[in-house]
Scaffold this motif. Structure first.
Motif, PDB file in Angstrom:
ATOM      1  N   ALA A  27       0.771  -1.256  -0.034  1.00 36.37           N
ATOM      2  CA  ALA A  27      -0.150   0.037  -0.053  1.00 36.37           C
ATOM      3  C   ALA A  27       0.823   1.386   0.114  1.00 36.37           C
ATOM      4  O   ALA A  27       2.146   1.130   0.273  1.00 36.37           O
ATOM      5  CB  ALA A  27      -1.002  -0.075   1.215  1.00 36.37           C
ATOM      6  N   TRP A  28      -0.011   2.296  -0.271  1.00 37.27           N
ATOM      7  CA  TRP A  28       1.029   3.711   0.093  1.00 37.27           C
ATOM      8  C   TRP A  28       1.285   4.240   1.140  1.00 37.27           C
ATOM      9  O   TRP A  28       1.872   4.985   1.569  1.00 37.27           O
ATOM     10  CB  TRP A  28       0.266   4.515  -0.885  1.00 37.27           C
ATOM     11  N   ASP A  29       0.349   3.618   2.230  1.00 38.59           N
ATOM     12  CA  ASP A  29       0.393   4.049   3.637  1.00 38.59           C
ATOM     13  C   ASP A  29       0.821   3.052   4.452  1.00 38.59           C
ATOM     14  O   ASP A  29       0.162   2.044   5.025  1.00 38.59           O
ATOM     15  CB  ASP A  29      -1.168   4.541   3.980  1.00 38.59           C
ATOM     16  N   ALA A  30       2.218   2.768   4.434  1.00 38.32           N
ATOM     17  CA  ALA A  30       2.819   1.599   5.447  1.00 38.32           C
ATOM     18  C   ALA A  30       2.441   2.065   6.800  1.00 38.32           C
ATOM     19  O   ALA A  30       2.334   3.217   7.264  1.00 38.32           O
ATOM     20  CB  ALA A  30       4.092   1.409   5.155  1.00 38.32           C
ATOM     21  N   PRO A  31       2.637   1.018   7.864  1.00 35.37           N
ATOM     22  CA  PRO A  31       2.591   1.163   9.274  1.00 35.37           C
ATOM     23  C   PRO A  31       3.802   2.112   9.632  1.00 35.37           C
ATOM     24  O   PRO A  31       4.797   2.024   9.090  1.00 35.37           O
ATOM     25  CB  PRO A  31       2.495  -0.054   9.791  1.00 35.37           C
ATOM     26  N   ARG A  32       3.583   2.989  10.647  1.00 33.77           N
ATOM     27  CA  ARG A  32       4.582   3.848  11.152  1.00 33.77           C
ATOM     28  C   ARG A  32       4.885   3.460  12.553  1.00 33.77           C
ATOM     29  O   ARG A  32       4.765   4.136  13.640  1.00 33.77           O
ATOM     30  CB  ARG A  32       4.275   5.255  11.112  1.00 33.77           C
ATOM     31  N   THR A  33       5.499   2.233  12.534  1.00 33.83           N
ATOM     32  CA  THR A  33       5.805   1.635  13.991  1.00 33.83           C
ATOM     33  C   THR A  33       7.316   1.192  13.854  1.00 33.83           C
ATOM     34  O   THR A  33       7.951   1.176  12.731  1.00 33.83           O
ATOM     35  CB  THR A  33       5.253   0.242  14.187  1.00 33.83           C
ATOM     36  N   PRO A  34       8.087   1.302  15.013  1.00 42.40           N
ATOM     37  CA  PRO A  34       9.394   0.943  15.077  1.00 42.40           C
ATOM     38  C   PRO A  34       9.747  -0.727  14.356  1.00 42.40           C
ATOM     39  O   PRO A  34      10.561  -0.489  13.753  1.00 42.40           O
ATOM     40  CB  PRO A  34       9.580   1.110  16.539  1.00 42.40           C
ATOM     41  N   SER A  35       8.915  -1.338  14.857  1.00 47.25           N
ATOM     42  CA  SER A  35       9.155  -2.831  14.221  1.00 47.25           C
ATOM     43  C   SER A  35       9.273  -2.836  12.626  1.00 47.25           C
ATOM     44  O   SER A  35       9.596  -3.608  12.278  1.00 47.25           O
ATOM     45  CB  SER A  35       8.265  -3.807  14.777  1.00 47.25           C
ATOM     46  N   PHE A  36       8.079  -2.295  12.401  1.00 48.25           N
ATOM     47  CA  PHE A  36       7.763  -2.439  10.823  1.00 48.25           C
ATOM     48  C   PHE A  36       8.981  -1.551  10.133  1.00 48.25           C
ATOM     49  O   PHE A  36       9.664  -1.972   9.253  1.00 48.25           O
ATOM     50  CB  PHE A  36       6.615  -1.530  10.432  1.00 48.25           C
ATOM     51  N   THR A  37       9.360  -0.380  10.521  1.00 48.39           N
ATOM     52  CA  THR A  37      10.584   0.512  10.202  1.00 48.39           C
ATOM     53  C   THR A  37      11.919  -0.604  10.101  1.00 48.39           C
ATOM     54  O   THR A  37      12.853  -0.491   9.152  1.00 48.39           O
ATOM     55  CB  THR A  37      10.887   1.758  10.779  1.00 48.39           C
ATOM     56  N   VAL A  38      12.194  -1.350  11.128  1.00 45.50           N
ATOM     57  CA  VAL A  38      13.483  -1.969  11.112  1.00 45.50           C
ATOM     58  C   VAL A  38      13.310  -3.183  10.209  1.00 45.50           C
ATOM     59  O   VAL A  38      14.555  -3.505   9.612  1.00 45.50           O
ATOM     60  CB  VAL A  38      13.526  -2.333  12.670  1.00 45.50           C
ATOM     61  N   ASN A  39      12.042  -3.719  10.355  1.00 46.53           N
ATOM     62  CA  ASN A  39      11.772  -5.044   9.296  1.00 46.53           C
ATOM     63  C   ASN A  39      12.016  -4.693   7.780  1.00 46.53           C
ATOM     64  O   ASN A  39      12.810  -5.199   7.277  1.00 46.53           O
ATOM     65  CB  ASN A  39      10.668  -5.959   9.362  1.00 46.53           C
ATOM     66  N   PHE A  40      11.537  -3.350   7.547  1.00 47.64           N
ATOM     67  CA  PHE A  40      11.476  -2.896   6.353  1.00 47.64           C
ATOM     68  C   PHE A  40      12.946  -2.604   5.699  1.00 47.64           C
ATOM     69  O   PHE A  40      13.308  -2.988   4.847  1.00 47.64           O
ATOM     70  CB  PHE A  40      10.507  -1.639   5.972  1.00 47.64           C
ATOM     71  N   LEU A  41      13.514  -1.614   6.586  1.00 45.12           N
ATOM     72  CA  LEU A  41      14.794  -1.506   6.200  1.00 45.12           C
ATOM     73  C   LEU A  41      15.902  -2.615   6.232  1.00 45.12           C
ATOM     74  O   LEU A  41      16.748  -2.486   5.179  1.00 45.12           O
ATOM     75  CB  LEU A  41      15.406  -0.238   7.286  1.00 45.12           C
ATOM     76  N   SER A  42      15.726  -3.267   6.946  1.00 44.80           N
ATOM     77  CA  SER A  42      16.574  -4.497   7.043  1.00 44.80           C
ATOM     78  C   SER A  42      16.603  -5.307   5.730  1.00 44.80           C
ATOM     79  O   SER A  42      17.561  -5.498   5.034  1.00 44.80           O
ATOM     80  CB  SER A  42      16.030  -5.632   7.957  1.00 44.80           C
ATOM     81  N   TYR A  43      15.272  -5.846   5.075  1.00 44.17           N
ATOM     82  CA  TYR A  43      15.364  -6.412   4.047  1.00 44.17           C
ATOM     83  C   TYR A  43      15.685  -5.468   2.817  1.00 44.17           C
ATOM     84  O   TYR A  43      16.346  -5.854   1.837  1.00 44.17           O
ATOM     85  CB  TYR A  43      13.944  -7.092   4.029  1.00 44.17           C
ATOM     86  N   GLN A  44      15.224  -4.381   2.704  1.00 43.13           N
ATOM     87  CA  GLN A  44      15.476  -3.323   1.463  1.00 43.13           C
ATOM     88  C   GLN A  44      17.040  -3.159   1.398  1.00 43.13           C
ATOM     89  O   GLN A  44      17.326  -3.235   0.124  1.00 43.13           O
ATOM     90  CB  GLN A  44      14.970  -2.058   1.933  1.00 43.13           C
ATOM     91  N   LEU A  45      17.555  -2.883   2.601  1.00 43.88           N
ATOM     92  CA  LEU A  45      19.128  -2.619   2.543  1.00 43.88           C
ATOM     93  C   LEU A  45      19.827  -3.966   2.355  1.00 43.88           C
ATOM     94  O   LEU A  45      20.963  -4.110   1.654  1.00 43.88           O
ATOM     95  CB  LEU A  45      19.539  -1.838   3.688  1.00 43.88           C
ATOM     96  N   TYR A  46      19.364  -5.114   2.637  1.00 43.05           N
ATOM     97  CA  TYR A  46      20.191  -6.410   2.433  1.00 43.05           C
ATOM     98  C   TYR A  46      20.043  -6.591   1.159  1.00 43.05           C
ATOM     99  O   TYR A  46      20.939  -7.084   0.362  1.00 43.05           O
ATOM    100  CB  TYR A  46      19.310  -7.505   3.205  1.00 43.05           C
ATOM    101  N   LEU A  47      18.749  -6.380   0.341  1.00 46.28           N
ATOM    102  CA  LEU A  47      18.754  -6.483  -1.200  1.00 46.28           C
ATOM    103  C   LEU A  47      19.610  -5.609  -1.933  1.00 46.28           C
ATOM    104  O   LEU A  47      19.957  -5.821  -3.058  1.00 46.28           O
ATOM    105  CB  LEU A  47      17.299  -6.615  -1.583  1.00 46.28           C
ATOM    106  N   VAL A  48      19.887  -4.130  -1.525  1.00 51.40           N
ATOM    107  CA  VAL A  48      20.524  -3.315  -2.138  1.00 51.40           C
ATOM    108  C   VAL A  48      22.110  -3.940  -2.153  1.00 51.40           C
ATOM    109  O   VAL A  48      22.727  -4.000  -3.008  1.00 51.40           O
ATOM    110  CB  VAL A  48      20.878  -2.114  -1.207  1.00 51.40           C
TER     111      VAL A  48
END
Length: 174
Positions: A27-48
């Motif tokens: 979606a365009w509106d992702a959850p704004r929670t610390p756990s979501f942010t950590v998980n999101f950044l972890s997999y995104q940057l891993y794939l970079v």
């Protein structure tokens, strides 16, 4: 995945090109929670990193991650590090623009049908997003008994639900 992100960019940049949107699981509106942010950044940057390493090491890292995520859309032998190029270019753009590439408020300008898998551990949408769509008679929301890969888990149901929404929200040919 990326179709939802790219549709968001196109919708904001050239709204006249779009009549309606069908978004699957992102979606365009992702959850704004610390756990979501950590998980999101972890997999995104891993794939970079996977993309930047490339070759046999990047391929191995990508396949290992996909194995952990129970990826089933295609055989793992067909998955390669270069498939992560969009992660790299998105983050390069974010860094080069100091976050301006994504900081602009994204407003929904079109009817949206949002389908998501309700069995996954991390949701890529907020409850507010679901409520906003549910309150708009031109929009729709459908939770499917699947994980992240809705088209793999529920292809016939996804096709049927999408067709029904397209007919209900206007002519089914657009």
């Amino acid at each position: 995945d990326w179709g939802c992100f790219l549709a968001r960019l196109l919708s904001q940049q050239d709204p006249e090109l779009i009549h309606r949107l069908v978004l699957v699981d992102i979606a365009w509106d992702a959850p704004r929670t610390p756990s979501f942010t950590v998980n999101f950044l972890s997999y995104q940057l891993y794939l970079v990193v996977v993309f930047l390493l490339g070759g046999p090491v990047g391929d191995f890292m990508m396949r290992a991650a996909l194995l952990l995520l129970r990826y089933r859309a295609r055989p793992l032998s067909e998955c390669h590090a270069e498939m992560c190029y969009l992660y790299y270019y998105m983050w390069r753009s974010i860094i080069r623009t100091r976050g301006k590439a994504l900081s602009a408020k994204c407003t929904r300008k079109h009817p949206v049908f949002f389908v998501y898998g309700e069995k996954k551990k991390i949701m890529f949408h907020s409850q507010k997003w679901l409520q906003d769509l549910a309150q708009d008679p031109m929009c729709g929301v459908k939770a499917m008994k699947s994980e992240h890969w809705v088209p793999v888990d529920e292809p016939a149901l996804l096709s049927q639900a999408t067709h029904e929404w397209l007919v209900r929200s206007g002519s089914g040919s657009q």
